[in-house]
Design a protein around this motif. Structure first.
Motif, PDB file in Angstrom:
ATOM      1  N   ARG A 231       1.126  -4.680  12.173  1.00 54.56           N
ATOM      2  CA  ARG A 231       2.503  -5.177  12.262  1.00 54.56           C
ATOM      3  C   ARG A 231       3.401  -4.463  11.256  1.00 54.56           C
ATOM      4  N   ILE A 232       2.888  -4.263  10.035  1.00 57.29           N
ATOM      5  CA  ILE A 232       3.685  -3.589   9.003  1.00 57.29           C
ATOM      6  C   ILE A 232       3.932  -2.132   9.402  1.00 57.29           C
ATOM      7  N   GLU A 233       2.897  -1.514   9.963  1.00 58.35           N
ATOM      8  CA  GLU A 233       3.061  -0.108  10.350  1.00 58.35           C
ATOM      9  C   GLU A 233       4.116   0.043  11.441  1.00 58.35           C
ATOM     10  N   GLU A 234       4.090  -0.884  12.414  1.00 55.66           N
ATOM     11  CA  GLU A 234       5.127  -0.850  13.457  1.00 55.66           C
ATOM     12  C   GLU A 234       6.505  -1.028  12.837  1.00 55.66           C
ATOM     13  N   LEU A 235       6.531  -1.923  11.850  1.00 53.60           N
ATOM     14  CA  LEU A 235       7.795  -2.206  11.180  1.00 53.60           C
ATOM     15  C   LEU A 235       8.320  -0.964  10.458  1.00 53.60           C
ATOM     16  N   ILE A 236       7.413  -0.236   9.799  1.00 56.65           N
ATOM     17  CA  ILE A 236       7.817   0.975   9.076  1.00 56.65           C
ATOM     18  C   ILE A 236       8.416   1.987  10.051  1.00 56.65           C
ATOM     19  N   GLU A 237       7.770   2.126  11.185  1.00 50.95           N
ATOM     20  CA  GLU A 237       8.238   2.996  12.253  1.00 50.95           C
ATOM     21  C   GLU A 237       9.692   2.659  12.617  1.00 50.95           C
ATOM     22  N   GLU A 238       9.920   1.346  12.719  1.00 49.57           N
ATOM     23  CA  GLU A 238      11.228   0.803  13.085  1.00 49.57           C
ATOM     24  C   GLU A 238      12.261   1.053  11.978  1.00 49.57           C
ATOM     25  N   LEU A 239      11.805   0.820  10.743  1.00 52.36           N
ATOM     26  CA  LEU A 239      12.740   0.835   9.605  1.00 52.36           C
ATOM     27  C   LEU A 239      13.218   2.234   9.257  1.00 52.36           C
ATOM     28  N   LYS A 240      12.451   3.244   9.607  1.00 49.27           N
ATOM     29  CA  LYS A 240      12.839   4.576   9.127  1.00 49.27           C
ATOM     30  C   LYS A 240      14.123   5.057   9.766  1.00 49.27           C
ATOM     31  N   ARG A 241      14.536   4.400  10.852  1.00 50.44           N
ATOM     32  CA  ARG A 241      15.837   4.755  11.412  1.00 50.44           C
ATOM     33  C   ARG A 241      16.963   4.379  10.462  1.00 50.44           C
ATOM     34  N   ARG A 242      16.667   3.382   9.611  1.00 52.95           N
ATOM     35  CA  ARG A 242      17.733   2.874   8.733  1.00 52.95           C
ATOM     36  C   ARG A 242      17.590   3.350   7.300  1.00 52.95           C
ATOM     37  N   VAL A 243      16.365   3.464   6.842  1.00 55.49           N
ATOM     38  CA  VAL A 243      16.162   3.820   5.438  1.00 55.49           C
ATOM     39  C   VAL A 243      15.145   4.951   5.329  1.00 55.49           C
ATOM     40  N   THR A 244      15.153   5.573   4.177  1.00 53.20           N
ATOM     41  CA  THR A 244      14.125   6.557   3.845  1.00 53.20           C
ATOM     42  C   THR A 244      12.936   5.787   3.286  1.00 53.20           C
ATOM     43  N   ILE A 245      11.722   6.141   3.715  1.00 56.16           N
ATOM     44  CA  ILE A 245      10.558   5.393   3.256  1.00 56.16           C
ATOM     45  C   ILE A 245       9.579   6.311   2.542  1.00 56.16           C
ATOM     46  N   VAL A 246       9.162   5.887   1.377  1.00 57.24           N
ATOM     47  CA  VAL A 246       8.092   6.566   0.647  1.00 57.24           C
ATOM     48  C   VAL A 246       6.964   5.569   0.525  1.00 57.24           C
ATOM     49  N   ILE A 247       5.792   5.917   1.022  1.00 62.18           N
ATOM     50  CA  ILE A 247       4.696   4.955   1.011  1.00 62.18           C
ATOM     51  C   ILE A 247       3.462   5.561   0.363  1.00 62.18           C
ATOM     52  N   VAL A 248       2.942   4.847  -0.627  1.00 64.39           N
ATOM     53  CA  VAL A 248       1.674   5.233  -1.245  1.00 64.39           C
ATOM     54  C   VAL A 248       0.576   4.555  -0.449  1.00 64.39           C
ATOM     55  N   THR A 249      -0.436   5.294  -0.071  1.00 69.95           N
ATOM     56  CA  THR A 249      -1.527   4.655   0.661  1.00 69.95           C
ATOM     57  C   THR A 249      -2.869   5.269   0.299  1.00 69.95           C
TER      58      THR A 249
END
Lengths: 297, 297
Positions: A231-249
């Motif tokens: 669910r979070i991964e889908e959300l990240i996919e969605e959110l990148k249209r609005r914000v820049t995302i940097v994710i440590v994994t």
């Protein structure tokens, strides 16, 4: 400031009331804004590290990193434990310096403005660059609603205007975090009563509510089960249209699934950065290849 | 206890008789220790209730002591002035000690950290905790009574009690504040909240139930102290609402009554003791209720 810069430096220096680029920070343009698109009205900003070094006391954990995070892309940071991934992203919103004895050197450019410039207000930097932590940690004394509103209230912005406007902002943030339908009936219940995955999305909603241009995520799924992770991964996919995302994994499959670009860190130094596909299939540095094929780390 | 060994159980899985015996002895020693610890507590409560209830009457709480100690035909009066005096003196002491004590604790946890000054403050707070209560009384006596050439006054008693409460409040608040997870502070800071808002909006509300418990314990301790009041607030019989004048209080009333040659007056001391214990018990109950009503797990 370059003329084409989309960032209004004025906003970063006057956190208490000057309107942001879209005029939404003081609530002037609001109540209609209840749709999911609300936060999408703003684009992400690029971030660039220039010779970034980070210290804990005398020990140097990040050793001169130059790295670009492109606007509205997801950049994953991978690397073995203790390589300085978390320390590095905590330098981006100046959270690193909150640890006693910790300091950073070099530059972090938020759309060409150095966030370490002495005239920059650190509080404004953190409003522009949100952060989601490893462990979901909603404020235990607050309801679901108050958790999302916390950033607006604690930030000294006069509660974002009226109650109606605050409600609209909270709903908008919860919709953006994909949580609205699950919690719309339980807004007054304690945030800590939600499931782990819901709590983490609540934390994402909380950081989205202050309308950041960049969101840093420090292993946001490592405490979650696979379905909540999805669910979070889908959300990240969605959110990148609005914000820049940097994710440590720590999870390389996760990096491969969600990141546009991937950076590999080792011993506090940047080994390689490039399109995710290339890092995982055809890395140019042998150390990257060893790491992504599981030979160490 | 476990059942008798089953037939056919392999020997290495069977609990040996020697181990059973040792287990029995250890368990019973613990029970015995608990009983021994409870004996004085139960005896004290038993005597206070038995002797104290006899002194309680309809007018016990509604009349002031008359000062009459030898005429059996006349009433010796009740303890109204002592109850009200204790409430007034302790309320002023709390109004001084709680903000200062919690403030010191906030500074120690949020700003002081491990600096030499913070360590010095902690050391002196610990020293103050161990100072006998009569020393606080003497200090105020020298500083505010003989030092100023003036007389006893209720507010001087409050100052002495405030000094007594201060280290208790500070220490308990510091422990509670340190238990607030750092993740909550970080999340709030990362939302762009200034530090003082993090403290007032997140840290203190999260710690509130614990703070209330610690504060009420300090209040309870102060309410039962005789020595700091003896030569600061002095003794009087009449109900008084002037903090600048003499004031009666429960512990001082007990002290005075118990040394009286008249049986009825000594019995009033028992009744007063029961009233004091009941008040403190109520305070503790309130502390528990507050802790339970909170959302903190």
């Amino acid at each position: 400031m370059e003329p084409e810069s989309r960032l209004q430096s004025e906003r970063l220096q006057q956190p208490d009331g000057s309107p942001g680029p879209t005029g939404t920070v003081d609530g002037s343009a609001l109540p209609a804004e209840t749709s999911t698109e609300a936060i999408g009205s703003k684009q992400g900003l690029s971030v660039a590290l220039r010779g970034l070094r980070a210290f804990y006391g005398d020990s140097e954990q990040v050793r001169g990193v130059d790295l670009d995070f492109r606007a509205n892309e997801v950049t994953a940071i991978i690397g073995p434990s203790g390589c300085g991934k978390s320390t590095m992203i905590r330098c981006i919103n100046r959270m690193h310096e909150e640890i006693p004895g910790a300091r950073a050197a070099g530059e972090v450019l938020l759309d060409e403005m150095n966030v370490y410039d002495p005239s920059v207000d650190v509080v404004a930097v953190r409003r522009a660059i949100g952060m989601v932590f490893q462990k979901p940690n909603p404020f235990p004394t607050m309801s679901v609603f108050d958790n999302v509103a916390a950033g607006l209230r604690l930030g000294g912005i006069r509660s974002g205007g009226s109650k109606v406007e605050l409600r609209a902002k909270v709903e908008s943030a919860l919709r953006s975090a994909g949580l609205w339908d699950e919690v719309r009936e339980r807004l007054q219940e304690p945030g800590s009563g939600l499931s782990g995955g819901q709590q983490q999305r609540l934390c994402i909603a909380r950081s989205l509510a202050v309308k950041p241009e960049v969101v840093l995520m420090d292993e946001p799924c490592s405490a979650l089960d696979p379905i909540a992770t999805l669910r979070i991964e889908e959300l990240i996919e969605e959110l990148k249209r609005r914000v820049t995302i940097v994710i440590v994994t720590h999870n390389m499959q996760q990096a491969a699934r969600i990141a546009d670009r991937t950076a590999f860190l080792l011993g506090g130094e940047l080994v390689e950065v490039g399109p995710t596909q290339q890092i995982f299939t055809n890395p140019s540095d042998p150390r990257t290849e060893e790491y992504v094929t599981g030979k160490f780390g | 206890m476990s059942a008798a060994p089953r037939a056919g159980l392999p020997e290495r899985f069977a609990v040996s008789a020697a181990r059973r015996r040792r287990d029995w002895i250890a368990r019973n020693l613990i029970v015995l220790g608990t009983v021994i610890a409870l004996v004085p507590l139960v005896l004290i409560l038993y005597y206070i209730v038995r002797k104290g209830l006899g002194a309680w009457s309809a007018t016990f709480f509604t009349t002031d002591p008359t000062g009459n100690t030898f005429f059996k035909s006349e009433s010796i009066g009740g303890i109204k002035s002592a109850i009200l005096g204790t409430i007034e003196i302790v309320a002023l002491a709390s109004a001084i000690a709680i903000p200062v004590g919690v403030g010191v604790a906030v500074w120690l946890v949020e700003y002081g950290g491990d600096s030499w000054f913070a360590r010095a403050v902690r050391f002196f707070v610990d020293v103050l905790t161990g100072v006998p209560s009569i020393v606080f009384g003497l200090f105020i006596y020298i500083a505010l009574v003989t030092g100023t050439g003036s007389s006893y006054a209720a507010y001087k008693g409050s100052f002495a009690l405030a000094l007594l409460m201060l280290p208790v409040v500070t220490r308990s608040a510091e422990v509670i504040l340190a238990q607030v997870p750092d993740g909550l502070r970080e999340s709030a800071l990362a939302l762009g909240a200034p530090r003082w808002r993090v403290i007032f909006g997140v840290v203190l509300p999260t710690a509130l139930p614990g703070l209330v418990t610690g504060v009420l314990l300090a209040v309870a301790r102060a309410a039962g102290e005789t020595a700091p009041l003896l030569f600061t607030a002095a003794t009087t019989l009449k109900t008084s609402f002037g903090l600048g004048g003499f004031m009666n209080s429960l512990p001082v009333q007990i002290y005075r009554d118990v040394t009286s040659p008249t049986t009825a007056v000594v019995n009033r001391a028992w009744g007063t003791a029961l009233a004091l214990v009941t008040m403190i018990l109520l305070l503790n109950l309130i502390a528990r209720l507050v802790a339970r009503r909170s959302r903190l797990a």
